[in-house]
Enzyme design. Structure first.
Site, PDB file in Angstrom:
ATOM      1  N   SER B 321     -35.433  -3.187   7.147  1.00  0.00           N
ATOM      2  CA  SER B 321     -34.568  -2.394   8.020  1.00  0.00           C
ATOM      3  C   SER B 321     -33.833  -1.319   7.208  1.00  0.00           C
ATOM      4  O   SER B 321     -33.724  -0.168   7.627  1.00  0.00           O
ATOM      5  CB  SER B 321     -33.566  -3.317   8.708  1.00  0.00           C
ATOM      6  OG  SER B 321     -32.638  -2.565   9.419  1.00  0.00           O
ATOM      7  N   TRP B 324     -36.308   1.322   6.209  1.00  0.00           N
ATOM      8  CA  TRP B 324     -36.677   2.163   7.350  1.00  0.00           C
ATOM      9  C   TRP B 324     -35.763   3.380   7.425  1.00  0.00           C
ATOM     10  O   TRP B 324     -36.175   4.474   7.801  1.00  0.00           O
ATOM     11  CB  TRP B 324     -36.558   1.344   8.648  1.00  0.00           C
ATOM     12  CG  TRP B 324     -36.792   2.136   9.887  1.00  0.00           C
ATOM     13  CD1 TRP B 324     -37.979   2.339  10.531  1.00  0.00           C
ATOM     14  CD2 TRP B 324     -35.812   2.846  10.669  1.00  0.00           C
ATOM     15  NE1 TRP B 324     -37.803   3.124  11.643  1.00  0.00           N
ATOM     16  CE2 TRP B 324     -36.469   3.449  11.751  1.00  0.00           C
ATOM     17  CE3 TRP B 324     -34.426   3.026  10.550  1.00  0.00           C
ATOM     18  CZ2 TRP B 324     -35.816   4.217  12.710  1.00  0.00           C
ATOM     19  CZ3 TRP B 324     -33.768   3.798  11.499  1.00  0.00           C
ATOM     20  CH2 TRP B 324     -34.464   4.374  12.565  1.00  0.00           C
ATOM     21  N   HIS B 325     -34.488   3.174   7.045  1.00  0.00           N
ATOM     22  CA  HIS B 325     -33.523   4.269   7.155  1.00  0.00           C
ATOM     23  C   HIS B 325     -33.804   5.405   6.188  1.00  0.00           C
ATOM     24  O   HIS B 325     -33.469   6.552   6.468  1.00  0.00           O
ATOM     25  CB  HIS B 325     -32.099   3.750   6.927  1.00  0.00           C
ATOM     26  CG  HIS B 325     -31.553   3.034   8.109  1.00  0.00           C
ATOM     27  ND1 HIS B 325     -31.771   1.697   8.319  1.00  0.00           N
ATOM     28  CD2 HIS B 325     -30.839   3.472   9.175  1.00  0.00           C
ATOM     29  CE1 HIS B 325     -31.192   1.348   9.458  1.00  0.00           C
ATOM     30  NE2 HIS B 325     -30.637   2.395   9.994  1.00  0.00           N
ATOM     31  N   GLY B 326     -34.379   5.098   5.059  1.00  0.00           N
ATOM     32  CA  GLY B 326     -34.649   6.189   4.134  1.00  0.00           C
ATOM     33  C   GLY B 326     -35.258   5.709   2.847  1.00  0.00           C
ATOM     34  O   GLY B 326     -35.149   4.537   2.486  1.00  0.00           O
ATOM     35  N   PHE B 484     -33.577  10.129   9.435  1.00  0.00           N
ATOM     36  CA  PHE B 484     -34.355   8.900   9.260  1.00  0.00           C
ATOM     37  C   PHE B 484     -35.636   8.981  10.068  1.00  0.00           C
ATOM     38  O   PHE B 484     -36.302   8.063  10.317  1.00  0.00           O
ATOM     39  CB  PHE B 484     -33.533   7.683   9.677  1.00  0.00           C
ATOM     40  CG  PHE B 484     -32.192   7.624   8.973  1.00  0.00           C
ATOM     41  CD1 PHE B 484     -32.098   7.959   7.626  1.00  0.00           C
ATOM     42  CD2 PHE B 484     -31.051   7.266   9.639  1.00  0.00           C
ATOM     43  CE1 PHE B 484     -30.881   7.927   6.983  1.00  0.00           C
ATOM     44  CE2 PHE B 484     -29.828   7.218   8.998  1.00  0.00           C
ATOM     45  CZ  PHE B 484     -29.740   7.557   7.663  1.00  0.00           C
TER      46      PHE B 484
END
Lengths: 298, 484
Positions: B321, B324-326, B484
């Site tokens: 998770s 996923w953001h960066g 993102f």
């Protein structure tokens, strides 16, 4: 759906009315403290002057009116303020002349007469939201329509709307009503409105001015390479302009003569920062202006 | 095009009128939605529309094949193609430089120098969102939970549906696709509520998030020179900023969809009123956390495996998770902190203690609930420092200064921030308004859902919020989650 559209429309109408009323609580030139300060002074001392210089910071910082008066015999006041656009200056003049009747020989020197382009970075900022009336808004739209500059049409539309409806200005308007007015250095009035950046730095020691003076640009290659280009544009041009060119709708047209002057470029040593002359540069600029005025116009 | 732009103010009514004028013509309505969605996205960068088209076409045809195929091996192969294409695009555009850079750094640790080419490309807006959306479609068909769409137009509209295209909510095909395939009827109450939600989202984004952003950027860019209380304030304001920015976007997206007669899932449910980290994650970015739950956590075994595997699953979901953001270790570390806080709850089996809203049916929380909310907010805010700082080293340095440089008077805090104190008071004022409204509506979809029956009061609130939005509007400022 009609019910929703009606309700949304009514709400939008009330919102626009509220915004318009908020904007009506401040004078048309609101947003520029220096302009308010200069206008107030000029209205009280109008009898002392027979000439006005109107324009942006290039007038305020670069036209030494005492120097000009010495060479031409005028009694001039420098009404230049930072960020003033041509149509703003025009509108301000119209309002000023409506309020202060001038029935004697008077000269007004304008920096520019054509609508000024709004830079993208200034859109939505106070610099971009310049004050105009519908008459001048139409002039600006026609001007850019003829040139097919759709971007400027859009920018002017946004700027006009934001200014008339106080968008992005409500907090500032509240502060304006609640807080004391900003005080300016007495030297501005003593110099008849002329206030060079160099003088401001000496008197107010503003840290932003220090960084502007020592800005990277001044020592950059780009600045130095400007020299040959700048040297070519040393000629100051001045000409009397007709009523049609200035869009003014005042009654005192006959007693007032309008002149437009160009801007010049000097060698880098005459600059305080990227776009403004230092004291020496201002003197040269004013001398050239006076010389041109005497030779071609007076 | 951004939701908080003048263009959108013109775009939305045009789409709305055209869309409802074609009522009873479903295909034309969907065509309007698709063209509007591509126009909406194309205004940002039309070249990247091709990625959405590739993703849509690939999954549409793979979905059709998956539905008809009975052979297990070929079904697996079809699903693999979908995964490779979608994650491949995401990997190239979002993670390629990160992996190459990290590999070079790793070689450097062993004294080896390597030069590898890095891609000089921008990250296509919304790629993480629509990739996950299309992936859920093929996975659900593979699992037999969903039937494939038989209309390319409907499917492309589902993938590119403009309200949630660039920053979610990550809508499952099982929820959105049937709504696109069925005729929609105009509903006055739903449209009115949609407008309310848009207004609330704009208020959070333009008035609170953008005001906090100025101070937060200032603090995080020069934290080396600032005092402890200023750094604490910077972290708290970032917590407000990221919530108002992202939940504001979600509110505008959901409200816009409601105007068009489509219901999107709730993405935020007052997460800062959560009483523990588990509850926080049931309330924060719900569409992403449930996506990971359904497509990663449960397939790994979820909580129905041995203790060690449970830990592995929790860390996996939080680290992924974060990632996923960066493409940055900071996001991974942020996920790691949340996993660390979550694991003790799982051991004590207290991770499902708070399933309902706090102080349900009451006006005020108990001191115990208040204490838990405060503690959870503190932990979350602490973790946000890692999310916001440019590197993990910077985050630790930030925290170190926050603790050690604390002896400073409040007046100095303000001068240190180089902002007017009135700006800070206004942020406090508007944030308080936001929390009061959200508290009163904590059982509802958005902050304006429970503002009473008095039409004069409602009108006054709408007018006040609109004036605040117009006053704080200073052009288009991008939403944080676009990156993102």
């Amino acid at each position: 759906m009609i019910v929703l559209l009606k309700r949304a429309g009514l709400f939008a109408l009330i919102l626009v009315a509220a915004l318009w009323l908020i904007k009506q609580s401040v004078p048309y030139y609101w947003g520029n403290d220096l302009l308010e300060h200069k206008l107030r002074y000029l209205e009280q001392n109008l009898e002392d002057y027979d000439a006005l210089f109107v324009g942006s910071s290039h007038v305020c910082r670069q036209v030494d009116v005492e120097e000009f008066d010495k060479l031409t015999g005028h009694r001039s006041y420098n009404l230049g303020v930072n960020g003033m656009f041509a149509l703003e200056a025009n509108y301000m003049l119209e309002k000023f002349l409506e309020k202060n009747a001038i029935d004697r020989g008077f000269s007004i020197f304008l920096q520019k007469t054509e609508p000024t382009k709004i830079a993208k970075k200034n859109l939505h900022s106070n610099q971009g939201k310049y004050f105009m009336d519908l008459h001048r808004f139409r002039i600006a739209l026609t001007h850019y329509w003829k040139r097919g500059d759709w971007k400027q049409i859009y920018y002017h539309f946004v700027a006009f709307l934001e200014n008339k409806l106080a968008i992005g200005q409500i907090r500032e308007i509240i502060k304006y009503h609640w807080k004391d007015k900003k005080e300016f250095h007495p030297a501005i009035n003593q110099n008849h409105g002329f206030y060079s950046l160099e003088q401001q730095l000496k008197l107010e020691s503003d840290s932003r001015l220090i960084s502007r003076r020592h800005g990277k640009y001044k020592s950059s290659k780009q600045f130095k390479e400007n020299k040959p280009v700048a040297a070519k544009e040393k000629r100051m041009k001045m000409a009397e302009i007709s009523d049609e060119m200035i869009y003014l709708r005042t009654k005192e047209k006959d007693s007032i003569r309008y002149f437009r002057f160009s801007s010049i470029k000097l060698d880098p040593e005459y600059y305080f920062d990227r776009g403004h002359f230092n004291d020496r540069g201002s003197r040269i600029n004013t001398e050239k202006m006076a010389q041109e005025y005497k030779e071609k116009v007076q | 095009m951004l939701f908080n732009s003048l263009e959108y103010l013109l775009f939305l009514p045009c789409v709305y009128l055209l869309y409802w004028s074609l009522n009873k013509h479903l295909r034309l309505q969907n065509l309007v939605l698709l063209v509007a969605s591509y126009f909406f996205y194309g205004l940002w960068d039309y070249r990247f529309l091709s990625l959405i088209v590739i993703s849509s076409f690939t999954d549409y045809f793979l979905g059709r094949q998956l539905e008809t195929s009975t052979n297990d091996r070929s079904r697996k192969a079809l699903l693999s193609i979908s995964l490779i294409v979608n994650l491949g695009l995401l990997g190239v555009f979002k993670y390629f430089n990160f992996f190459v850079g990290s590999f070079i750094d790793l070689l450097g640790l062993f004294g080896m120098n390597a030069n590898a080419p890095l891609l000089n490309i921008v990250l296509p807006v919304g790629i993480s969102f629509y990739t996950f959306q299309t992936l859920s479609y093929t996975i659900d068909i593979y699992r037999g939970k969903l039937k494939a769409s038989h209309s390319l137009l409907n499917f492309c509209t589902y993938v590119a549906f403009f309200p949630q295209l660039v920053a979610g909510p990550i809508e499952r095909a099982a929820n959105l696709l049937p709504q696109i395939e069925k005729p929609r009827n105009f509903d006055l109450e739903r449209s009115k509520d949609g407008l309310r939600q848009i207004l609330w989202g704009l208020f959070k984004k333009v008035v609170i998030a953008d005001s906090c952003a100025i101070i937060v950027d200032n603090v995080f860019s020069q934290y080396n020179e600032l005092w402890g209380p200023v750094l604490v304030l910077g972290a708290v304001l970032f917590a407000f900023q990221i919530y108002c920015d992202f939940s504001g976007y979600s509110d505008i997206a959901i409200g816009t969809a409601r105007l068009l007669g489509i219901s999107l899932m709730q993405n935020f449910a007052t997460p800062y009123f959560a009483r523990d980290i588990a509850e926080f994650w049931r309330r924060w970015h719900i569409s992403l956390s449930t996506w990971f739950r359904d497509y990663l956590y449960i397939p790994l075994g979820g909580s129905r495996v041995g203790r060690l595997l449970q830990f592995r699953n929790v860390f996996a979901i939080f680290l992924v998770s974060g990632f996923w953001h960066g493409a940055n270790w900071t996001f991974m570390f942020w996920g790691f902190i949340h996993a660390l806080c979550y694991v003790p709850q799982m051991i004590r089996k207290s991770n499902r203690n708070f399933l309902d809203v706090v102080a349900k049916g009451k006006l005020f929380p108990t001191p115990y609930e208040l204490g838990r909310m405060f503690l959870t907010f503190t932990i979350v805010t602490f973790a946000w420092i890692f999310f916001r700082a440019p590197s993990i080293g910077d985050s630790f340095h930030y925290i170190y200064r926050m603790i050690t440089q604390s002896n400073v008077p409040f007046a100095q805090v303000l001068s240190n921030l180089r902002i007017q104190s009135s700006d800070l008071y206004l942020i406090a004022f508007f944030t308080s308004i936001m929390f009061v409204f959200e508290w009163l509506s904590r059982d509802e979809q958005h902050g304006l859902a429970a503002i009473g029956q008095s039409s004069i009061l409602r009108f006054g609130i709408y007018l006040f919020l609109s004036l605040a939005i117009l006053d704080y509007f200073n052009g288009e400022t991008a939403f944080i989650y676009f990156q993102f």
